[in-house]
Enzyme design. Structure first.
Site, PDB file in Angstrom:
ATOM      1  N   GLU A  94      -4.116 -10.320  -0.393  1.00 23.69           N
ATOM      2  CA  GLU A  94      -4.971 -10.273   0.794  1.00 23.69           C
ATOM      3  C   GLU A  94      -6.386 -10.606   0.354  1.00 23.69           C
ATOM      4  O   GLU A  94      -6.877 -10.068  -0.637  1.00 23.69           O
ATOM      5  CB  GLU A  94      -4.947  -8.886   1.444  1.00 23.69           C
ATOM      6  CG  GLU A  94      -3.581  -8.504   1.977  1.00 23.69           C
ATOM      7  CD  GLU A  94      -3.509  -7.086   2.560  1.00 23.69           C
ATOM      8  OE1 GLU A  94      -4.561  -6.518   2.898  1.00 23.69           O
ATOM      9  OE2 GLU A  94      -2.387  -6.562   2.646  1.00 23.69           O
ATOM     10  N   GLU A 127       0.812  -1.213   0.000  1.00 19.92           N
ATOM     11  CA  GLU A 127       0.000   0.000   0.000  1.00 19.92           C
ATOM     12  C   GLU A 127       0.849   1.269   0.000  1.00 19.92           C
ATOM     13  O   GLU A 127       0.750   2.092   0.903  1.00 19.92           O
ATOM     14  CB  GLU A 127      -0.925   0.010   1.230  1.00 19.92           C
ATOM     15  CG  GLU A 127      -2.007  -1.042   1.184  1.00 19.92           C
ATOM     16  CD  GLU A 127      -3.209  -0.648   0.327  1.00 19.92           C
ATOM     17  OE1 GLU A 127      -3.086   0.287  -0.487  1.00 19.92           O
ATOM     18  OE2 GLU A 127      -4.252  -1.303   0.485  1.00 19.92           O
TER      19      GLU A 127
HETATM   20  C1  IPT Z   1      -5.253  -3.526   3.624  1.00 26.85           C
HETATM   21  C2  IPT Z   1      -3.832  -3.528   4.103  1.00 26.85           C
HETATM   22  O1  IPT Z   1      -2.946  -3.912   3.131  1.00 26.85           O
HETATM   23  C3  IPT Z   1      -3.615  -4.357   5.299  1.00 26.85           C
HETATM   24  O2  IPT Z   1      -2.400  -3.977   5.877  1.00 26.85           O
HETATM   25  C4  IPT Z   1      -4.739  -4.207   6.244  1.00 26.85           C
HETATM   26  O3  IPT Z   1      -4.871  -2.868   6.583  1.00 26.85           O
HETATM   27  C5  IPT Z   1      -5.983  -4.701   5.606  1.00 26.85           C
HETATM   28  O4  IPT Z   1      -6.191  -4.198   4.334  1.00 26.85           O
HETATM   29  C6  IPT Z   1      -7.191  -4.407   6.450  1.00 26.85           C
HETATM   30  O5  IPT Z   1      -7.115  -5.020   7.685  1.00 26.85           O
HETATM   31  S1  IPT Z   1      -5.761  -1.868   3.499  1.00 26.85           S
HETATM   32  C7  IPT Z   1      -7.470  -1.909   3.310  1.00 26.85           C
HETATM   33  C8  IPT Z   1      -8.080  -0.716   3.957  1.00 26.85           C
HETATM   34  C9  IPT Z   1      -7.850  -2.044   1.873  1.00 26.85           C
END
Ligand code: IPT
Length: 958
Positions: free
Chosen positions: A490, A414
């Site tokens: 993710e 990110e």
């Molecule tokens: C995304 C991030 O990469 C991760 O670190 C964590 O924040 C996760 O999602 C949420 O728990 S950011 C998300 C707001 C798209």
């Protein structure tokens, strides 16, 4: 604030550090070393502008200072407090500046050098200091560094003396580098990994880079060893003895390394002055033809995102915790880890090599907090920050380049996109052409080798699987992206109840060769173990430390609870990604081996039959060895004829480990399948007797059944919203529910008609201020055996489209003496319609307390689907519920409203009742806390519904 020149380290300098050695591999060497871990002197301040004391005076008397553990995080030792934000920086965004309120820790340690390091050069190594720090040895500055989760080494030169030495470190929580470290986690500080002095013999091996490829067509290993000085290599197992490193060697018949076969060869690399031992794994990673392969075979990454977390020590890792993580992953069929979002403790990777896990090794970099500011001044695209970005990437790759488990480098998380990321990718491609580069933030994928996304919907993943995703603007980039494999770095956000919808993702990953799998967000809840004033343990989350800006329980989104108890989500995942799938149809058992490399010879199979949940027969099942990717069908062996009048007959087939491994014992269950052999033959004969009950004539509600006084069942549509219902980063249903008032439904009795053999109560159930409602008609009649049958008819009134119902069913209240629940249905853990893979049909018995899942923020939990019957009993008797044919069951000592209002489990106090839900259904859970909501087929809509269930009294003596 500008830092006075005399104060080190400089807080507003975008440079990554000064005075440091070049990054290199972490090597197991025969050169001596001296650990400096232990109790250090410590002085803490809330601000960065207090003058340093005594760093230039080794004899300074620090006995007035406190003591602290190194490694350790100072917020966990009582200095300052943890603070949690996800995306937002907890300070004004004006790079490179940070606030004056900048917690600062000063450390001093005196140690004896007894000559054990020899008289060669010595290096001082820090494995991790959060966030910026400067170092003095015996009063002389060695330099400063940033990169919290990265190794820093300094030459100590002639400064190290025989006898007493004093090392001093000054660390600050905030610096320019904080702009590069905006990972979704607690903001914590200090020397949190080990500090070591390493002898560096003249003519020794500063760096070694092992390239060990595997040619799957011939079984040949290709070994090339780059060294910082001329050296030889030896490995008896490979028949190598003092071979020069100058040229690559071809080694016939090597055993390849894979996550399923983590075979390593101990390679000794020597000069006259030093020998290092490197465990070598032969494997070749490719992304040719849009498919991720290792050793010529496509791999399916069944992954998790792992942050380092311990509920009592924060990000300070110890050997047992790291081994526990690896063992828990292996036991739950996880085969891949993304080290989100920084290089882990170095020993973790040794465990991945040894036990077999594919690793995406991620750089310590995230600049997410620029996104809410329109990505203005994002360091990823600002030439000023080029060195800082590249420095991080180099240190990531150099430290861990010899691990066979590492199959991909990730530029970070990110961080938007831009020239610095492109330059980092280019550098990695030059330095290590054998591993693909990953980075999610640039959806064009112009400088990476895999297309990666987070939280893409099933629909989009399906389109990507077909290479039918929406084109990118640039034609060249588009062609490149379409030619590379895809993974979800993710998905399946494991926050609170759920995640739901994992089965459907797995189906896509299994279907399309382009899809290399994905990584659940995330491995563990980062809850901090705390105690209330009365000593009740709980796990703190964002806001519990009074932070002025925080993101609440978004920090609690793991497959493990903070104490590493597996959550229902982990059990769900384990079943879905099991490397073997067992289908049972009648007496036919099909075993599909979904592994990528190995056959099923390490498994034993067992069958069992249960009659209405009670085991009746079992035995071993002989299944011929099934090769990777193949399947085999066998028939159940001969077994006794079922007794006449039997109940539902179910067959369960389990695959268990034939032999123990380092991470599980023999008999550990890897996979199971269940099928129905026969329906129940005939309902059990019951003694005829008249039901004995009371009804409130005004409302028609049942108030007594047998010896049990109760508040009878009535329509219920409410559930305590889950984190996924709230949908912080996804489609939200909870706000709709609240604004409509589904949490405050009112019941109006339309008519009560109490007949001799049949009673009927008509009601309308609706929230204030709305003309939407549900007609609920309850029709009671006598059932065999002294029971009362209830038929519920629900008729929506008005236009309910667009409003999924949280649940539809019956809620009733029983006396608090009810203590235990026995049921025949799905268990032993909770199940929801889109998160039910881990549950099997069986007969289970639990005390009410054990039916509750302790999510860090209380919410709907503990549901059991497909229940055929349940008995709720206690000292004063109880109730038996029989479905017509099935229902969903929830039993608790508090209400759904209590659950919704609680912030922590300790807010939930047992009331003087037991609340029971006997439901038609609930809407699915989905993963909308971050990602898509429940799939359409898992949404519960208000529709005309008929539901039947029968209640029997259970006497106090059974
Ligand atoms: C995304 C991030 O990469 C991760 O670190 C964590 O924040 C996760 O999602 C949420 O728990 S950011 C998300 C707001 C798209």
């Amino acid at each position: 604030m500008s830092t006075p020149a005399s104060v080190l380290p400089p807080l507003a300098d975008v440079a990554p550090g000064e005075g440091r050695r070049s990054p290199r591999a972490r090597l197991r060497s025969d050169a001596p070393s001296l650990s400096l871990d232990g109790r250090w002197r410590f002085r803490w301040s809330e601000r960065a502008d207090q003058p340093t004391i005594g760093f230039e005076a080794p004899d300074f008397d620090d006995r007035q200072w406190d003591e602290i553990d190194v490694p350790g995080l100072w917020q966990f030792s009582g200095y300052g407090r943890p603070a949690y934000t996800n995306v937002r920086y907890p300070f004004p965004v004006e790079p490179p500046y940070v606030p004056d309120e900048n917690p600062t820790g000063e450390y001093r340690v005196a140690f004896d050098h007894d000559g054990s390091l020899g008289d060669s050069a010595v290096v001082l190594r820090f494995d991790g200091v959060d966030s910026i720090f400067a170092v003095w040895l015996n009063g002389t500055s060695l330099g400063w560094s940033t990169g919290s989760r990265l190794t820093t080494e300094f030459d100590v030169g002639p400064l190290l003396q025989p006898g007493r030495n004093v090392l001093a470190v000054r660390a600050h929580q905030w610096s320019a580098a904080s702009y590069l470290e905006d990972q979704d986690m607690w903001w914590l500080s200090g020397i949190f990994r080990s500090v070591t002095l390493l002898a560096r013999p003249v003519g020794g091996l500063d760096d070694v880079f092992i390239h060990a490829g595997f040619d799957h067509t011939t079984g040949t290993g290709r070994l090339r060893v780059e060294t910082s000085a001329a050296a030889t290599i030896s490995c008896p197992e490979l028949h190598l003895s003092d071979a020069p490193t100058a040229e690559a060697v071809e080694l016939p018949d090597v055993q390849a390394w894979t996550a399923e076969t983590p075979h390593r060869y101990e390679l000794r690399v020597s000069t006259a002055e030093e020998t290092v031992t490197v465990p070598v794994g032969f494997r070749t990673v490719r992304t040719d033809d849009g498919v991720l392969t290792v050793n010529g075979r496509p791999v399916y990454l069944r992954g998790v995102n792992r942050h380092e977390w311990h509920p009592d020590h924060g990000r300070v890792m110890d050997a047992e915790t790291m081994l526990a993580d690896v063992a828990l992953m292996k036991r739950h069929n996880v085969n891949a880890v993304r080290t989100s979002h920084y290089p882990p403790h170095p020993d973790f990777l040794d465990l991945c090599d040894e036990h077999g896990l594919w690793v995406i090794l991620e750089n310590d970099m995230e600049t997410h907090g620029f996104e809410p500011n329109g990505w203005r001044r994002n360091p990823s695209d600002d030439p000023q920050w080029a060195d800082a970005c590249l420095d991080r990437m180099r240190r990531t790759v150099e430290r861990d380049k010899n691990h066979p488990s590492v199959i991909m480098w990730s530029l970070g998380n990110e961080s938007g996109h831009g020239q610095n990321l492109a330059a980092m990718a280019q550098w990695v491609h030059g330095r290590d052409p054998d591993r693909p580069v990953h980075y999610e933030g640039d959806w064009d994928s112009s400088y990476v080798d895999v297309y990666s996304r987070m939280y893409a919907t099933h629909e989009e993943v399906d389109a990507i699987g077909r290479s039918d995703e929406a084109p990118t603007v640039d034609v060249g980039a588009d062609a490149h992206r379409r030619s590379i494999p895809f993974l979800q770095c993710e998905y399946g956000h494991a926050m609170g109840t759920g995640p739901g919808g994992l089965v459907e993702y797995a189906e896509l990953f299994e279907k399309y060769p382009r899809l290399a799998g994905g990584f659940i967000w995330e491995w563990i809840d980062h809850g901090v173990r705390q105690h209330t004033a009365d000593g009740t343990e709980f796990f703190a989350y964002g806001g519990d430390y009074g932070e002025e800006l925080h993101d609440g329980n978004f920090i609690a989104d793991g497959l493990l609870f903070p104490d590493r108890t597996p959550s229902p989500g982990l059990l769900e995942l384990a079943r879905i990604i099991a490397p073997v799938r067992i289908d049972v149809t009648g007496t036919a058992v099909t075993v599909r081996n979904l592994r990528d490399f190995t056959d099923t010879s390490n498994l034993h199979f067992e069958w069992s039959i249960a009659d209405d949940g009670a085991p009746t027969a079992s035995g071993p099942l002989s299944v011929p060895v099934v090769a990777a990717g193949e399947q085999m069908s066998v028939d159940l062996p001969a077994r006794p004829e079922p007794a006449s009048g039997h109940g539902e007959l179910l067959v369960t087939v389990r695959a268990v480990l034939a032999e123990g491994t380092a991470w599980a014992e023999a008999g550990h269950e890897v996979a199971w399948g269940q099928g129905r052999l026969a329906e129940a033959e005939a309902p059990r004969a019951r003694i005829q007797s008249k039901p004995d009950f009371d009804v409130d004539p005004r409302t028609g509600r049942l108030t007594r059944l047998g010896g049990l006084s109760l508040l009878g069942p009535r329509l219920d549509v409410w559930r305590a919203p889950t984190d996924n219902d709230r949908g912080e980063h996804g489609p939200q249903v909870a706000p709709t529910w609240y604004s409509l008032g589904l949490n405050r439904m009112r019941h109006r009795t339309i008519s009560v008609d109490l007949g001799e053999s049949r009673a009927q109560v008509r009601t309308r159930v609706a929230p204030a201020a709305s003309d939407l409602g549900l007609f609920a008609t309850y029709t009671w009649s006598r059932a065999d055996g002294g029971g009362l049958r209830l038929r519920l008819e629900v008729e929506p009134d008005g236009d309910w489209s667009g409003v999924p119902l949280p649940r539809l069913g019956l809620r009733m209240e029983l006396p608090a003496t009810i203590a235990d629940v026995e049921w025949y249905g799905l268990g032993p853990g909770e199940s929801y319609r889109d998160a039910r893979a881990a549950a099997h049909l069986g007969r289970f018995r639990k005390p009410i307390e054990a039916l509750q899942t302790p999510y860090l923020r209380p919410q709907e939990n503990g549901n059991h689907l497909d229940v055929r019957w349940a008995s709720l009993t206690g000292a004063d008797g109880g109730l038996r519920v029989i479905g017509g044919p099935t229902f969903a069951l929830t039993v608790r000592r508090w209400t759904s409203e209590d659950l919704a209002a609680a912030r922590h489990p300790y807010d939930l106090r047992a009331r003087d009742r037991v609340y029971v839900n006997v439901d038609v259904a609930q809407t699915g859970v989905g993963t909308a806390a971050c990602g898509p909501g429940p799939l359409p087929q898992h949404i519960l809509w208000a529709e005309p519904t008929t539901f039947e269930v029968t209640f029997f009294p259970v006497s106090a003596h059974g």
